[in-house]
Design a protein around this motif. Structure first.
Motif, short mmCIF file in Angstrom:
data_model
loop_
_atom_site.label_atom_id
_atom_site.label_comp_id
_atom_site.label_asym_id
_atom_site.label_seq_id
_atom_site.Cartn_x
_atom_site.Cartn_y
_atom_site.Cartn_z
N MET A 179 0.37 -7.40 0.27
CA MET A 179 0.40 -7.35 1.77
C MET A 179 0.14 -5.90 2.25
N ALA A 218 0.83 -1.10 0.08
CA ALA A 218 0.05 0.22 0.08
C ALA A 218 0.83 1.12 -0.07
N ARG A 226 9.28 7.73 -7.68
CA ARG A 226 8.66 6.62 -7.59
C ARG A 226 7.89 5.89 -8.43
N LYS A 275 19.12 -0.21 7.12
CA LYS A 275 19.05 -0.67 5.92
C LYS A 275 20.17 -1.36 5.30
N SER A 334 9.02 -3.60 0.08
CA SER A 334 8.95 -2.17 -0.14
C SER A 334 8.89 -1.51 1.21
N ASP A 375 11.95 -2.14 9.06
CA ASP A 375 12.96 -2.15 7.94
C ASP A 375 13.95 -3.25 8.19
N1 LIG Z 1 12.12 8.21 1.01
C1 LIG Z 1 13.03 8.27 0.25
O1 LIG Z 1 13.87 9.20 -0.21
C2 LIG Z 1 13.67 6.67 0.06
C3 LIG Z 1 14.89 6.53 -0.53
C4 LIG Z 1 15.34 5.35 -0.67
C5 LIG Z 1 14.66 4.22 -0.34
N2 LIG Z 1 13.43 4.40 0.35
C6 LIG Z 1 12.79 3.14 0.72
O2 LIG Z 1 11.92 2.92 -0.39
C7 LIG Z 1 10.78 2.12 0.46
C8 LIG Z 1 9.50 2.48 -0.24
O3 LIG Z 1 9.38 3.64 -0.09
P1 LIG Z 1 8.07 4.44 -0.22
O4 LIG Z 1 7.86 5.92 -0.55
O5 LIG Z 1 6.96 3.72 -1.03
O6 LIG Z 1 7.52 4.44 1.58
P2 LIG Z 1 5.90 4.31 1.97
O7 LIG Z 1 4.75 4.97 1.13
O8 LIG Z 1 6.04 4.85 3.39
O9 LIG Z 1 5.69 2.94 2.12
C9 LIG Z 1 6.08 1.89 2.97
C10 LIG Z 1 4.93 0.92 3.17
O10 LIG Z 1 5.35 0.11 4.29
C11 LIG Z 1 4.16 -0.08 5.17
N3 LIG Z 1 4.43 -0.57 6.76
C12 LIG Z 1 4.67 0.11 7.61
N4 LIG Z 1 4.88 -0.53 8.62
C13 LIG Z 1 4.18 -1.78 7.98
C14 LIG Z 1 3.97 -2.96 8.97
N5 LIG Z 1 4.26 -3.04 10.42
N6 LIG Z 1 3.30 -4.12 8.21
C15 LIG Z 1 3.23 -3.89 6.97
N7 LIG Z 1 3.49 -2.78 6.29
C16 LIG Z 1 3.79 -1.73 6.86
C17 LIG Z 1 3.35 1.03 5.06
O11 LIG Z 1 2.14 0.87 5.52
P3 LIG Z 1 1.06 2.25 5.72
O12 LIG Z 1 0.51 2.30 4.22
O13 LIG Z 1 0.04 1.62 6.39
O14 LIG Z 1 1.72 3.38 6.35
C18 LIG Z 1 3.67 1.68 3.50
O15 LIG Z 1 2.52 1.25 2.72
C19 LIG Z 1 10.96 2.23 1.80
O16 LIG Z 1 11.51 1.17 2.39
C20 LIG Z 1 11.95 3.49 2.17
O17 LIG Z 1 12.65 3.12 3.23
C21 LIG Z 1 12.89 5.65 0.63
#
Ligand SMILES: NC(=O)c1ccc[n+]([C@@H]2O[C@H](COP(=O)([O-])OP(=O)(O)OC[C@H]3O[C@@H](n4cnc5c(N)ncnc54)[C@H](OP(=O)(O)O)[C@@H]3O)[C@@H](O)[C@H]2O)c1
Length: 217
Positions: A31, A10, A178, A134, A74, A89
């Motif tokens: 999931m 999501a 993204r 990470k 992810s 993470d």
């Molecule tokens: N931000 C950056 O610039 C950056 C750069 C490089 C890599 N990343 C990594 O890229 C990945 C994806 O990023 P994104 O923008 O898609 O992040 P995001 O929108 O925050 O998505 C992360 C997802 O993980 C889910 N999650 C959190 N806790 C959980 C749990 N207990 N059980 C199941 N799901 C859970 C969240 O659920 P909810 O929807 O319920 O909150 C959300 O849907 C992340 O791992 C991030 O660390 C980020």
């Protein structure tokens, strides 16, 4: 056709990937942890699977993953507390790797972080911990027996994707949308020759599939 299980479906990257996989005739189990996310994941073409990575056991995750040939991780705590980052993470990734192995999943693709993230800026304790977690997640996956790919995107944006990227084993740091991360994940899933590689990813000039196909073997 791939059968893909996405942890963090999501999320902003995860949901973009659900749609792309489904549009390209792959099977997707999505999931997610909040019941209200189920309808939108179904609308994107995924089969929702309600489980929280912090609460789920390895056994329950393995049961949910059974039948998938690829897991994409992810999920992320999104810069929340040290404890939550460690639980989602860190331990969440480790449980998912263990579960994928127990379920007989072949491939595991991890959305990780670019090692230069935060360089030259003031780094908070939470961010320093995030980068540490990470990195340890990469190590855990790379030491598993799974056929893994670790994708390290630069700073994620919400810009519209261009379909063009810079991907390589070691590249200069930059931003990436993204949309283009999701497109790259799709290209990796559809190219089984990409195996046991850490790929860095930023915006660039090369069409995604070409960029992925030219990552050195
Ligand atoms: N931000 C950056 O610039 C950056 C750069 C490089 C890599 N990343 C990594 O890229 C990945 C994806 O990023 P994104 O923008 O898609 O992040 P995001 O929108 O925050 O998505 C992360 C997802 O993980 C889910 N999650 C959190 N806790 C959980 C749990 N207990 N059980 C199941 N799901 C859970 C969240 O659920 P909810 O929807 O319920 O909150 C959300 O849907 C992340 O791992 C991030 O660390 C980020």
């Amino acid at each position: 056709m791939a059968n893909v299980f996405i942890v963090g479906a999501a999320g902003k990257v995860g949901s973009r990937l659900v749609k792309r996989l489904s549009d390209n005739d792959h099977q997707v189990t999505a999931m997610h942890r909040k019941p209200e996310q189920s309808d939108s994941l179904t609308g994107l073409g995924g089969k929702p699977c309600l489980l929280s990575i912090t609460d789920a056991s390895v056994d329950s995750l393995a049961t949910a993953m059974k039948g998938a040939d690829t897991v994409v991780f992810s999920a992320g705590a999104g810069g929340a507390s040290v404890e939550l980052t460690n639980a989602v993470d860190g331990e969440g990734l480790e449980k998912s790797v263990d579960a994928a192995q127990a379920a007989g999943v072949k491939r595991f693709i991890l959305v990780s972080a670019f090692p230069d993230a935060g360089r030259g800026k003031h780094i908070s304790e939470t961010f320093e911990n995030y980068m540490r977690v990470k990195r340890l997640a990469d190590v855990y996956l790379a030491q598993s027996k799974l056929d893994w790919v670790i994708l390290r995107p630069g700073t994620l944006t919400l810009e519209e994707g261009t379909g063009k990227v810079n991907a390589g084993l070691a590249i200069k740091y930059g931003d990436i949308s993204r949309d283009d991360v999701a497109e790259t994940l799709l290209a990796i899933i559809e190219n089984e020759g990409i195996s046991r590689k850490i790929i860095e990813l930023t915006e660039g000039e090369t069409p995604v599939r070409e960029a992925i196909a030219s990552v050195p073997a």
